[in-house]
Each structure stands twice: as C-alpha cells, then as structure tokens.
Motif scaffolding. Structure first.
Motif, short mmCIF file in Angstrom:
data_model
loop_
_atom_site.label_atom_id
_atom_site.label_comp_id
_atom_site.label_asym_id
_atom_site.label_seq_id
_atom_site.Cartn_x
_atom_site.Cartn_y
_atom_site.Cartn_z
N GLU A 114 0.82 -1.11 0.07
CA GLU A 114 0.07 -0.07 0.12
C GLU A 114 0.85 1.19 0.05
O GLU A 114 0.61 2.23 -0.57
N LEU A 115 2.02 1.29 0.80
CA LEU A 115 2.97 2.46 0.70
C LEU A 115 3.61 2.80 -0.40
O LEU A 115 3.66 3.69 -1.13
N ALA A 116 3.82 1.51 -1.27
CA ALA A 116 4.38 1.67 -2.63
C ALA A 116 3.42 2.22 -3.41
O ALA A 116 3.74 3.14 -4.30
N ARG A 117 2.13 1.82 -3.61
CA ARG A 117 1.16 2.16 -4.32
C ARG A 117 0.87 3.73 -4.14
O ARG A 117 0.60 4.61 -5.12
N ASN A 118 0.79 4.33 -3.05
CA ASN A 118 0.50 5.66 -2.60
C ASN A 118 1.65 6.43 -3.03
O ASN A 118 1.27 7.91 -3.54
N ASN A 119 2.82 6.28 -2.92
CA ASN A 119 4.07 7.00 -2.88
C ASN A 119 4.21 7.08 -4.37
O ASN A 119 4.56 8.14 -4.73
N VAL A 120 4.06 6.15 -5.22
CA VAL A 120 4.31 6.25 -6.70
C VAL A 120 3.00 7.16 -7.30
O VAL A 120 3.28 7.91 -8.13
N SER A 121 1.75 7.06 -6.84
CA SER A 121 0.63 7.94 -7.48
C SER A 121 1.09 9.42 -6.85
O SER A 121 0.92 10.34 -7.62
N ALA A 122 1.68 9.64 -5.51
CA ALA A 122 2.19 10.98 -5.38
C ALA A 122 3.30 11.45 -6.13
O ALA A 122 3.02 12.71 -6.47
N VAL A 123 4.22 10.63 -6.39
CA VAL A 123 5.19 11.19 -7.37
C VAL A 123 4.80 11.30 -8.92
O VAL A 123 5.36 12.47 -9.25
N MET A 124 3.73 10.71 -9.24
CA MET A 124 3.42 11.13 -10.50
C MET A 124 2.35 12.24 -10.48
O MET A 124 2.17 12.76 -11.77
N SER A 125 1.80 12.64 -9.50
CA SER A 125 0.79 13.90 -9.56
C SER A 125 1.44 15.11 -8.84
O SER A 125 1.10 16.18 -8.90
N ARG A 126 2.36 14.76 -7.86
CA ARG A 126 2.74 15.96 -7.06
C ARG A 126 4.19 15.90 -6.42
O ARG A 126 4.27 15.59 -5.21
N SER A 127 5.15 16.05 -7.41
CA SER A 127 6.51 15.97 -7.04
C SER A 127 7.44 16.80 -7.79
O SER A 127 6.92 17.47 -8.76
N GLU A 128 8.31 17.22 -7.21
CA GLU A 128 9.62 18.23 -7.86
C GLU A 128 10.11 17.72 -9.11
O GLU A 128 10.24 18.21 -10.04
N LEU A 129 10.22 15.99 -8.94
CA LEU A 129 10.56 15.38 -10.14
C LEU A 129 9.72 15.54 -11.37
O LEU A 129 10.13 15.74 -12.58
N CYS A 130 8.38 15.44 -10.92
CA CYS A 130 7.34 15.69 -11.85
C CYS A 130 7.44 17.12 -12.60
O CYS A 130 7.45 17.11 -13.94
N ASP A 131 7.71 18.28 -11.87
CA ASP A 131 7.82 19.62 -12.33
C ASP A 131 8.95 19.52 -13.22
O ASP A 131 8.97 20.30 -14.43
N LEU A 132 10.21 18.90 -12.83
CA LEU A 132 11.42 19.05 -13.66
C LEU A 132 11.13 18.54 -14.94
O LEU A 132 11.74 18.96 -15.92
N TRP A 133 10.64 17.28 -15.04
CA TRP A 133 10.10 16.73 -16.28
C TRP A 133 9.44 17.57 -17.29
O TRP A 133 9.31 17.54 -18.52
N ALA A 134 8.45 18.17 -16.55
CA ALA A 134 7.55 19.27 -17.21
C ALA A 134 8.19 20.13 -18.05
O ALA A 134 7.61 20.61 -19.11
N GLU A 135 9.35 20.50 -17.67
CA GLU A 135 10.17 21.55 -18.19
C GLU A 135 10.62 21.08 -19.52
O GLU A 135 11.28 21.99 -20.20
N SER A 136 10.93 19.85 -19.73
CA SER A 136 11.44 19.11 -20.88
C SER A 136 10.66 18.33 -21.59
O SER A 136 9.30 18.27 -21.27
N ASP A 137 11.19 17.34 -22.41
CA ASP A 137 10.23 16.49 -23.02
C ASP A 137 9.79 15.32 -22.00
O ASP A 137 10.90 14.41 -21.85
N SER A 138 8.85 15.20 -21.49
CA SER A 138 8.40 14.20 -20.43
C SER A 138 7.88 13.10 -20.81
O SER A 138 7.60 12.08 -20.16
N GLY A 139 7.77 12.66 -22.35
CA GLY A 139 7.18 11.60 -22.70
C GLY A 139 7.64 10.22 -22.32
O GLY A 139 6.95 9.44 -21.88
N ASP A 140 9.02 10.47 -22.25
CA ASP A 140 9.80 8.85 -22.06
C ASP A 140 9.72 8.75 -20.43
O ASP A 140 9.55 7.60 -19.97
#
Length: 228
Positions: free
Chosen positions: A92-118
C-alpha cells in the motif's frame, strides 16, 4: 543530479540509493519519508531526490511481487530476492507513494520543463507492473487473456492481450456543433503524450489489499471508540 534519464535507475540519486538498500527497512524508510503517517494521503510536494528513491523502492516491491524490471541492477535483484514477499502494508505504501510522485512531486515538475514523454511512459509502466497480481510459486492454469488486435490510436500497434483501454474525444466548435470520435489506446502511449501532471493513473483493485485496508480501518475505529 549528474545522470538524468527517464528510467527508474537512470540517475545518480537512484543508483546511490540502490547501493544503500540492505534491508526491508531501507525500502520502507523511503516511503515513510514522504509522510509521517505512512498510510494517509500524501499532500505535500515530494522533492526530486526523495522521488527518485521512492521509485527505486517501488521497483523493489514490484520485484518482490514477481514483476521485476529488466533494468534493475543485478546485485539489487539478488538482495531483493532474499527479502521475500512484501507485506500488504508495504504494498500500500508503494502504491500511494508512486501515485504521489506521478501527481505532485518536484521530479514531475522538472520533467514538465523538458520532453517528459519517456518519463511519463516509464512511470506508467511501473504503475502497471506494481499493480499486477502477486505471483505465486504454483499458479493454477489460467485462460489466456483475450487478445485485442485493434491498433492503438497513438502507436498504431496491436493493443495486445487483455488490453482494452479506449479514448473518447468530443471536439466542440460552439454550443451547437460538435464532433465525437474514439478509439483504442495503450495507457503508456496516452500518458507519454500528456503533461506529466495530467497522467492518468489506472490502479487495479486488489482484493487482498482492499480486505486488509477495511480490516485496519475497522480496528482503528474500534480503538477510537474504546478510547472514548
């Protein structure tokens, strides 16, 4: 961050964490760091370094459930194999954390500044593997998944076995006239075309996990009632 790639193990922070993983507590610690309550909804933005660690930790849980990434370093795969099957709490922790990384993380923001497709595709693939049923040592013979030969709207390749995601789009020029069309889509292909913050998360229901969550909620409610 020196190395910078879309895969789970394609950056220096991830590989540094790989070297640090010696026990289950190291995996659990990455998940707990995002939220002191652990199982509660993660509302704060997760920084990029922790996001990379969470992704690696989730890869470990997926491997423990029998769905290892082909890119997992061999030494880590050997260590993870010795951890056994993950508890439902860890899953459950794994699922919740991956979901959070995909929706609200600095890493997500960084990829949004470039080609995030991959990166979008890689995260969707991790989500799909993590959500697969836990493999058992001996499995009853199952019927082969129904094949879907229809082409994906994005890559034009056959959808494959058990793949039945569809996209329905309505294009409106005004309040009166509109055009509607739809077709088959691989979720990875769709997410690869979206802004990373708008990736579609399709987590399958897990009966065992759901029963465990309900039982935990009942126990917490009974404890509160006794406390009153």
């Amino acid at each position: 961050m020196g190395a910078w790639g879309a895969g789970s193990f394609d950056n220096d922070t991830a590989m540094d964490f790989v070297a640090d993983i010696e026990a289950l507590d190291d995996i659990r610690g990455a998940f707990r760091a995002s939220n002191e309550k652990g199982h509660a909804l993660i509302v704060e933005e997760i920084d990029s370094d922790l996001s990379c660690q969470i992704i690696v930790a989730a890869e470990c849980v997926a491997a423990m459930r029998g769905h290892r990434s082909k890119d997992m370093p061999r030494e880590l795969a050997k260590r993870v194999h010795g951890f056994g099957k993950p508890s439902l709490e860890l899953y459950e922790l794994a699922r919740n954390n991956v979901s959070a990384v995909m929706s609200r993380s600095e890493l997500c923001d960084l990829w949004a500044e470039s080609d995030s497709g991959d990166w979008n595709r890689a995260m969707t693939e991790l989500m799909e593997r993590l959500g697969k049923p836990k493999e058992k040592v001996k499995k009853p013979r199952k019927k082969k998944a129904t094949p879907n030969p229809s082409p994906c709207m994005f890559c034009d390749k056959p959808m494959g076995d058990g793949a039945f995601h569809q996209l329905d789009v309505t294009i409106s020029d005004d309040e009166i006239s509109s055009m509607r069309m739809g077709g088959w889509i691989h979720l990875q292909c769709l997410n690869a075309a979206l802004h990373p913050k708008h990736m579609i998360q399709s987590w399958p229901f897990d009966d065992e996990l759901l029963d465990w969550i309900v039982a935990r909620s009942d126990a917490e409610r009974e404890a509160r009632e006794k406390g009153d």
